[in-house]
Scaffold this motif. Structure first.
Motif, short mmCIF file in Angstrom:
data_model
loop_
_atom_site.label_atom_id
_atom_site.label_comp_id
_atom_site.label_asym_id
_atom_site.label_seq_id
_atom_site.Cartn_x
_atom_site.Cartn_y
_atom_site.Cartn_z
N ASP B 340 52.30 27.47 5.92
CA ASP B 340 51.84 27.31 7.18
C ASP B 340 52.35 28.36 8.65
N CYS B 341 53.21 29.13 8.11
CA CYS B 341 53.75 29.65 9.47
C CYS B 341 52.30 30.90 9.46
N PHE B 342 52.25 31.23 7.78
CA PHE B 342 50.90 32.08 7.65
C PHE B 342 50.02 31.69 8.30
N TYR B 343 49.64 30.66 8.20
CA TYR B 343 47.95 30.45 8.09
C TYR B 343 47.73 29.69 9.71
N ASP B 344 48.70 29.11 10.53
CA ASP B 344 48.11 28.61 11.02
C ASP B 344 48.50 29.61 12.01
N THR B 345 49.33 31.33 12.16
CA THR B 345 49.09 31.62 12.71
C THR B 345 47.68 32.68 13.13
N ILE B 346 47.35 32.85 11.62
CA ILE B 346 45.91 32.81 12.14
C ILE B 346 44.81 32.29 12.65
N GLU B 347 45.14 30.91 12.44
CA GLU B 347 44.56 29.63 12.74
C GLU B 347 45.07 29.82 14.51
#
Lengths: 288, 577
Positions: B340-347
């Motif tokens: 999530d840390c990875f994908y949420d930051t992009i989002e």
């Protein structure tokens, strides 16, 4: 090439008649035209206060932010797009009271922006309280018995913080002011231009006449060398900070943008944001 | 053979606890084990007890364990403070130098290994970490060649002689402990892992990697625990991409610089923890008012004031949701895993530009700093979306300004950036009209407020609520956020064995609150347990405010500085049932 008229817009400033800020507005418009800018290539970032409204009175990109933070916003703009010419501006309360921390660090950082302070030694928009630039003994609504704090010297602070361009002017001297702003805009690094810009409504001490009597123009000293840091500091102290002209310039030190590893000439805002799959794989591999 | 095991190393801060953990876990990661780490440390550099705990498993795990199998102790204090966690039959590997003793009543085996003197014999006490990790490795009966390869990679740059010495230190530690124990310990023999190497990182690195992948090219930040790793990561990774990180004079400069850079068209972030977030509040209001995209990471730690700066807490929720003065649209999202840390930051960067609002990514210390296994990350899973950013514009007439705040159906206006011809407009934190000019007109004021405040209507991030709801009707619905999900799931396994039907949702979109999604699961539960690391039940307050059903809700709160253990959750749910 744009003329100074193209930097004018149709907004009537909400400054009092006779306010020193009108001349600063005109000087910025003239200087911008004189150095060959186009309205869209200039961003004026201002703080809060009477003078902070200036970003709305110049036909260019403008951002009127929050009190004391014009400089970090302006630095963000410049980092994002170094192709822009960035002017930060505001009053002495904005830059030397609430925003003093940013002023010192913006000077140290030395991004290529020009900071124009309209210094009226008082808080105007809040209707007349003391400023760090007020003289000791200065009576205001917040200092009815007279200010008991010492007056801050922005020029000395700028010099000691490692400024690469320090100038001061007086708003009625449109010619000198315009020239200094031009020099500031051309300087590759942070330029501080402090402008005595009298408040005709709330400051009955530091008036136009008072400045005329007390100011010392550096033109009086033909041997003055603005590249000599010690001489500059001496002159500031000798004149109790009441001098005008280009006080100090260091053309040797590189601007922040030129020192950042990997920073390109092309503005970041105009670069491609996408990351190649190969680059991504390399980054991911570090976590295996 | 067992499927999971817990290992902990303790000592004085600065004496190699971190590096022992790093080498040991890197080697385990090579074998494909799932790992979940927890750092207990103090707000000082040298001295003071510190310990790192790792859970090692053949299957995915996302929680620290209640108990401990192996404790490696560099000092007696580490034994005294941690021995109570050891399960019966556990092992303590301790430096023989301090004549270790087990506290009374601890049923564990003590193996004194001359950790310091072996290291000193090889030239430097710095190699204590290698002796200690070698001994740990040997007890697990794992192949030494994998370990040596990790050592080689760690020290390869320093030359073959250094590698050789470290390998020797590992071997001597291993030999010594095996002699004492009579070989690897049978009940510590882990089933083989799947052999597939996982990614292994802390949440802050996941955020940093996500930022790079999401097109972030500038960061302005001020150092603070537990956020600094994000800037430290990005200052290494952004320059090759043309960007940089500026360490500012304070958090106010950090956030306003980020606002300036976002205004000028570059995806820029800042990151901080509670104290810094508090300083940023006025500026977050500016971003909301001027509809400037902005991404802020808030890595929560123990508050208030300086509080417990190196300890776990989730107590900034109210500050993030309500912190700014006046009323602005704002998004608060809470990653619940490294992925999530990875994908949420992009989002978050997409949301900030699509809705032209500040987005706060909220983590907690355990998620930000706990090193964990992470599934493969996919670069293109979330494409960069810059919303209504326009770069090609028709020319403006004299005195005409671009309608940067044009009233539109969805409340989001076209956005231009300085430098582009045809886009001149004004930006101000003062109430303004469609061109950005200040206006106190009351009709305009209401229209502009409505425009801004309705922008987020109906907005859901992906996985706004993460659901594990096997039961159509549950005895207990457990609700959590942030790093607590894995702990809840472990407790649920035990609760299910006891015959309790439990569902679990993780609220990932904290604000605007995803009322409908949360309500649908609450409707189907007899009781609702809301778990959070704070003292005033801030998440529960949101749930009660938006969903209601207060009579069903019980809170499980922990604010002693430590993450929840599965047993905390298990006991609390049992008491309710």
């Amino acid at each position: 090439m744009a003329t100074f008229k193209e930097f004018r817009n149709n907004v009537k400033p909400n400054w009092c008649p006779g306010c020193g800020d009108f001349s600063v507005q005109a000087a910025i418009q003239r200087a911008a035209a004189n150095v060959g800018l186009e309205p869209e290539s200039l961003a004026v970032i201002s703080g809060i206060g009477c003078s902070g409204r200036i970003s709305g009175y110049i036909n260019a990109y403008g951002l009127h932010g929050i009190h004391g933070r014009a400089l970090p916003i302006a630095q963000g703009v410049k980092l994002a797009n170094r192709e822009l010419t960035v002017i930060a501006s505001g009053g002495d309360g904005d830059g030397f009271a609430i925003g003093m921390g940013h002023t010192v660090h913006a000077i140290r950082r030395n991004l290529d922006i020009t900071y124009i302070v309209m210094d009226n030694q008082i808080y105007g928009l809040t209707k007349g309280q003391t400023s760090p630039r007020s003289a000791e003994g200065f009576k205001t609504k917040s200092t009815p018995e007279g200010s008991i704090e010492s007056t801050l010297s922005p020029l000395e602070i700028a010099m000691s913080a490692g400024a690469t361009f320090v100038a001061q002017s007086f708003s009625t001297d449109l010619k000198q002011l315009t020239l200094l702003i031009e020099e500031g805009l051309k300087h590759k690094g942070f330029s501080l231009i402090n402008v005595f810009s009298p408040c005709v409504t709330f400051n009955k001490v530091n008036t136009y006449d008072w400045f005329k009597e007390n100011i010392v123009n550096l033109e009086q000293f033909p041997d003055y060398d603005p590249t000599n840091r010690i001489a500059a500091m001496n002159k500031i102290m000798e004149t109790n900070g009441m001098l005008t002209g280009l006080i100090y310039q260091n053309k040797e030190r590189k601007s922040y943008e030129d020192l950042v590893v990997g920073f390109q000439e092309k503005g970041l805002a105009n670069q491609d944001l996408t990351l190649s799959p190969e680059h991504f794989d390399k980054l991911v591999a570090e976590f295996k | 053979m067992i499927s999971q095991l817990s290992w902990k190393i303790g000592g004085q801060q600065g004496e190699g606890v971190e590096s022992t953990d790093r080498i040991f876990s890197t080697a385990l990661n090579r074998l494909g084990y799932y790992l979940y780490g927890y750092r207990h440390f103090s707000s000082r550099i040298k001295g003071g007890h510190t310990n790192n705990k790792i859970r090692i498993s053949t299957h995915p795990i996302r929680a620290i364990s209640d108990d401990l199998d192996i404790l490696v102790a560099f000092d007696q204090e580490s034994i005294d403070l941690n021995a109570h966690e050891l399960r019966a039959g556990g092992v303590v590997v301790a430096d023989a130098k301090f004549n270790p003793v087990l506290p009374e009543g601890i049923n564990a085996r003590l193996f004194p290994v001359p950790i310091t003197s072996i290291a000193e014999d090889l030239g430097t006490s710095l190699m204590k970490n290698m002796v200690a990790s070698g001994a740990s490795w040997a007890l697990l009966g794992l192949p030494l060649d994998v370990f040596n390869k990790a050592v080689e990679e760690e020290f390869g740059r320093k030359g073959a002689a250094i590698v050789e010495k470290n390998v020797e230190a590992v071997k001597r530690g291993a030999d010594f402990v095996l002699e004492l124990a009579g070989g690897p310990i049978e009940e510590f023999q882990l089933d083989p892992a799947d052999g597939k190497q996982k990614l292994f990182m802390i949440g802050n690195e996941g955020i940093g990697l996500g930022a790079v992948a999401g097109g972030c090219r500038l960061m302005s930040a001020y150092p603070i625990t537990p956020a600094s790793e994000i800037m430290e990561y990005l200052i290494k990774k952004l320059p090759p991409l043309g960007g940089t990180v500026v360490q500012t004079e304070d958090e106010i400069a950090a956030v306003t610089m980020a606002i300036g850079a976002n205004y000028a068209g570059v995806r820029t972030m800042t990151a901080s923890a509670g104290p810094g977030l508090a300083l940023m509040m006025e500026a977050i209001g500016l971003a909301g008012m001027t509809e400037t995209p902005l991404v802020i990471v808030n890595t929560q730690r123990g508050g208030p004031s300086t509080g417990l700066p190196t300890k776990q807490e989730q107590s900034d929720l109210n500050a993030m949701v309500y912190g700014t003065h006046g009323e602005i649209p704002k998004i608060v999202i809470a990653p619940a895993s490294i992925e999530d840390c990875f994908y949420d930051t992009i989002e978050a960067f997409n949301l900030a530009e699509q809705y032209q609002v500040p987005v706060i990514i909220m983590t907690d210390l355990q998620l930000s700093l706990g090193k964990q296994s992470c599934e493969a990350l996919v670069l293109d899973e979330i494409a960069i979306n810059r919303g209504k950013l326009v770069r090609e514009l028709p020319e403006l007439e004299t005195h005409q300004l671009f309608k940067r705040y044009e009233l539109t159906e969805d409340g989001v206006s076209p956005r231009v950036i300085p430098g582009d011809k045809g886009g001149l407009h004004h930006v101000t934190g003062v109430e303004h009209d469609e061109t950005g000019r200040p206006s106190e007109n009351s009709v305009n004021r209401q229209k502009m407020m409505d425009k801004r405040l309705t922008k987020l209507n109906g907005m859901y991030i992906r996985d706004a609520v993460r659901v594990d709801a096997p039961h159509e009707s549950a005895d207990i619905l457990v609700i959590g956020m942030g790093s607590t999900g894995g702990t809840i799931d472990e407790a649920r396994t035990r609760l299910e064995k006891d015959g309790l039907k439990t569902n679990h949702i993780t609220i990932r979109q904290i604000h605007p609150f995803p009322t409908d999604l949360v309500k649908s699961y609450m409707d189907n539960a007899k009781k609702v347990v809301i778990l959070e690391n704070n003292a005033t039940a801030q998440l529960a307050a949101q749930v009660k405010l938006h969903v209601g059903q207060a009579e069903k809700i019980s809170s499980v709160l922990k604010y002693d500085g430590n993450p929840f253990l599965p047993s905390d959750v298990y006991k609390a749910c049992k008491e309710l049932s």
